[in-house]
Design a protein around this motif. Structure first.
Motif, PDB file in Angstrom:
ATOM      1  N   ASP A  72       5.405  -0.268   6.083  1.00 32.30           N
ATOM      2  CA  ASP A  72       5.784  -1.535   6.700  1.00 32.30           C
ATOM      3  C   ASP A  72       7.218  -1.832   6.301  1.00 32.30           C
ATOM      4  OD1 ASP A  72       5.922  -3.971   7.893  1.00 32.30           O
ATOM      5  OD2 ASP A  72       4.695  -5.034   6.415  1.00 32.30           O
ATOM      6  N   GLU A  90       4.187   0.419  -0.442  1.00 33.15           N
ATOM      7  CA  GLU A  90       5.010  -0.703  -0.901  1.00 33.15           C
ATOM      8  C   GLU A  90       6.158  -0.220  -1.783  1.00 33.15           C
ATOM      9  OE1 GLU A  90       1.731  -4.352  -1.063  1.00 33.15           O
ATOM     10  OE2 GLU A  90       1.914  -2.975  -2.753  1.00 33.15           O
ATOM     11  N   GLU A 134       0.973  -2.191  -6.906  1.00 33.97           N
ATOM     12  CA  GLU A 134       1.700  -1.804  -5.698  1.00 33.97           C
ATOM     13  C   GLU A 134       1.181  -0.465  -5.152  1.00 33.97           C
ATOM     14  OE1 GLU A 134       4.594  -3.997  -8.453  1.00 33.97           O
ATOM     15  OE2 GLU A 134       3.251  -2.259  -8.636  1.00 33.97           O
ATOM     16  N   THR A 135       1.041  -0.407  -3.829  1.00 32.67           N
ATOM     17  CA  THR A 135       0.637   0.844  -3.183  1.00 32.67           C
ATOM     18  C   THR A 135       1.848   1.758  -3.039  1.00 32.67           C
ATOM     19  OG1 THR A 135       1.087   0.017  -0.951  1.00 32.67           O
ATOM     20  CG2 THR A 135      -1.108  -0.425  -1.883  1.00 32.67           C
TER      21      THR A 135
END
Length: 624
Positions: free
Chosen positions: A325, A298, A294-295
């Protein structure tokens, strides 16, 4: 599931937005994910090479897949968070702090009560919160009580009960903290207006409360009710003072949520500040454990969704450190570069950094949770603070223990590389000492311990802590000196190879530093020094020494308790008929040994146990 097996079902995967669930052969939920195009997202797991071992392991375990189609990406995002929070799949981000929080409730009932609760019941009551601190909730309720006049009783204030005159006003009414609705002295309309001001206060809208109080003050002044007007003036001053303390940014900002993130390997810390009219009304830092690749964006989006859900946030603007996002509709994402919103983000980042550092310091008290580097860091600091010749990777600590001045035993604990080495702990029954003599007992056990290590060719510690003052330290050093005097300048224990085996006893003992730790003041004494040293009370070195000391205390007390419970300790008094355990305890507590009891006068004994038992005891001593 192999790529070939997946290829057979790929065409059946929906192309709409939704969530997907991976299960293993035992039907255990492994992972929940969201997608705006399910087929593309799921196919990506089987069509590329992952650098993460965990992701590769996940794909290998997938046995079957389930899908839920939703209307939008936003719905998929919210459903994913709900399922992760409920089921905690092993390959999803793990929220490590998921405890329940307190609320302030306005109970659905006639003349509603306002109180603190942890239970949220769907009975039509209004709940505010949750709050992260019970202390803060109680402070807030105290502040409300000083400014909003509401009842605190549990009476059933129905209209019929009030009309029948079932109740009488209590002390709270006479103190001016309640308007007496129980006797019909306050209308329901007026009470509800107080509740409206309470709701404004809990939402951080203090300006509305101030305006309401100003109107009340003016109305009372016009009616020449100056004492009542003065009460409202003081409330206004109280509220304005509270507002000035709580306002951290411009009040024109309105209602916003600010978030920051700090990553440390596979752990992420996310801080949340809920702001209303320039005041922080909620704050929380959570810990998330990343499981796959996961970034930061995220992880932050996931954390935001969890926090907003937990605290019921309806803010329409999110202040974040970078673009994310976040598909929830009607939400403004702001990445400030300057101004008041940047100050708010900076404050959030300051909080998340403080939280991580505070957590690191707290972990220092529990060495098992530290990394190897953290343990070494503490030991290096201890070497520096005590000016030791070597890093104290091997530390031993001694303590004497007795029961009401009798039954002496000693204990030793060993710490290797900053953590307990319980296999090396030792317990000693004192053999050569008659009566209670802490100094002689310490000398005996120190001699026994290091004589044995030397004879067996084992390595000696770099640091020895003697729990006690100068007397115990001097006794321990006498034993070390005795061992040095036994040095024949021969290699120690050639049949027991060790890293120290080729050194003389003298050399091995010279590498050993012995210190005394005063029991009350936590002062540290070195042999021969007239002045003690005091380490800073919050230093990591002293925290480690405290922990070692507490460990040896517990070890010695447990040993002593076990021996007493097994009846291992016997003394002459137990043989005297007519003298019970309670009497023996009184005598030993006062005189500390059987020898001193025998030397005591009749008057001294009678003051403790009375004439009858004194006669039994003295008659027994005359016969022996």
């Amino acid at each position: 599931m192999t790529q070939q097996e997946f290829a057979e079902i790929a065409s059946t995967i929906p192309t709409q937005p939704g969530i997907y669930k991976y299960y293993d052969a035992a039907n255990e939920l492994l992972y929940v994910g969201k997608a705006k195009h399910l087929r593309k997202r799921v196919s990506s797991y089987f069509s590329k090479t992952f650098t993460s071992y965990k992701t590769h392991e996940l794909v290998q375990r997938i046995h079957h897949i389930e899908f839920t189609i939703v209307n939008s990406e936003q719905d998929a995002f919210l459903l994913e968070n709900t399922l992760i929070k409920e089921f905690q799949p092993k390959f999803n981000i793990n929220l490590k702090d998921d405890k329940s929080y307190p609320f302030i409730v306005i109970k659905k009932e006639p003349f509603p009560r306002v109180f603190f609760t942890r239970r949220r019941i769907n009975d039509g009551s209004k709940y505010f919160g949750p709050y992260t601190s019970v202390v803060k909730v109680k402070e807030l309720l105290d502040f409300i009580k000083q400014n909003i006049l509401l009842r605190t009783c549990k009476l059933n204030l129905t209209d019929s009960n009030i009309k029948k005159g079932k109740f009488k006003v209590c002390l709270e009414y006479h103190l001016g903290n309640c308007k007496g609705p129980c006797e019909g002295l306050q209308t329901e309309e007026d009470y509800n207006e107080e509740l409206n001001q309470l709701a404004n206060l809990l939402k951080g809208n203090l300006s509305s409360v101030v305006q309401h109080f100003k109107k009340e003050m003016k109305d009372h002044a016009e009616r020449m009710e100056f004492e009542k007007a003065q009460i409202y003036q003081k409330k206004i001053e109280h509220l304005l003072s509270y507002q000035s303390k709580s306002t951290v940014v411009n009040t024109s900002i309105g209602k916003v949520d600010a978030f920051s993130i700090l990553e440390d390997g596979n752990i992420a810390y996310i801080n949340y500040l809920a702001v209303s009219n320039g005041a922080i009304v909620q704050t929380k830092t959570i810990i998330l454990e990343k499981k796959l690749e996961e970034t930061a964006a995220e992880v932050l989006a996931f954390g935001i969704a969890q926090l907003r859900s937990t605290f019921g946030s309806d803010a329409t603007e999110l202040i974040v450190p970078f673009e994310i996002d976040y598909p929830e509709t009607d939400i403004i994402i702001t990445v400030p570069k300057g101004g008041d919103k940047k100050k708010l983000l900076d404050l959030s980042e300051k909080n998340v950094n403080y939280f991580k550092e505070d957590l690191r310091k707290k972990k220092m008290l529990n060495l098992e949770e530290k990394t190897a580097d953290e343990k070494l860091e503490v030991l290096v600091q201890l070497q520096k603070d005590l000016q030791l010749p070597d890093i104290p990777v091997h530390i031993e600590c001694f303590d004497n223990s007795n029961f009401q001045g009798s039954y002496p035993v000693s204990a030793m604990v060993c710490f290797l590389n900053g953590q307990p080495a319980k296999a090396e702990y030792r317990r000693y029954k004192v053999k050569t000492v008659t009566g209670i003599n802490d100094f002689a007992s310490m000398a005996e056990v120190v001699y026994r311990r290091y004589k044995r290590l030397i004879d067996e060719g084992k390595s000696l510690p770099q640091l020895v802590i003697i729990d006690g003052g100068k007397g115990q330290l001097s006794a321990a050093m006498q034993s070390i000196a005795t061992l040095r005097g036994q040095d024949g300048s021969k290699p120690s224990a050639p049949n027991h190879p060790s890293s120290a085996g080729s050194l003389t006893v003298q050399n091995r003992l010279d590498s050993l530093t012995v210190i005394g730790l005063a029991k009350n003041e936590e002062e540290i004494f070195f042999p021969g020094d007239t002045q003690s040293i005091k380490l800073p009370w919050d230093s990591e070195s002293l925290k480690l020494i405290r922990r070692i000391r507490d460990e040896v205390h517990n070890h010695g007390i447990t040993f002593h308790r076990n021996l007493r419970s097994k009846g291992t300790f016997k003394n002459e008094l137990e043989q005297v008929k007519g003298i019970g355990d309670a009497t023996i305890d009184l005598l030993l507590k006062e005189f500390r040994s059987v020898k001193n009891i025998k030397l005591a006068t009749v008057d001294e004994l009678e003051k403790i146990i009375g004439k009858a038992k004194t006669k039994i005891l003295t008659d027994y001593f005359k016969q022996t």
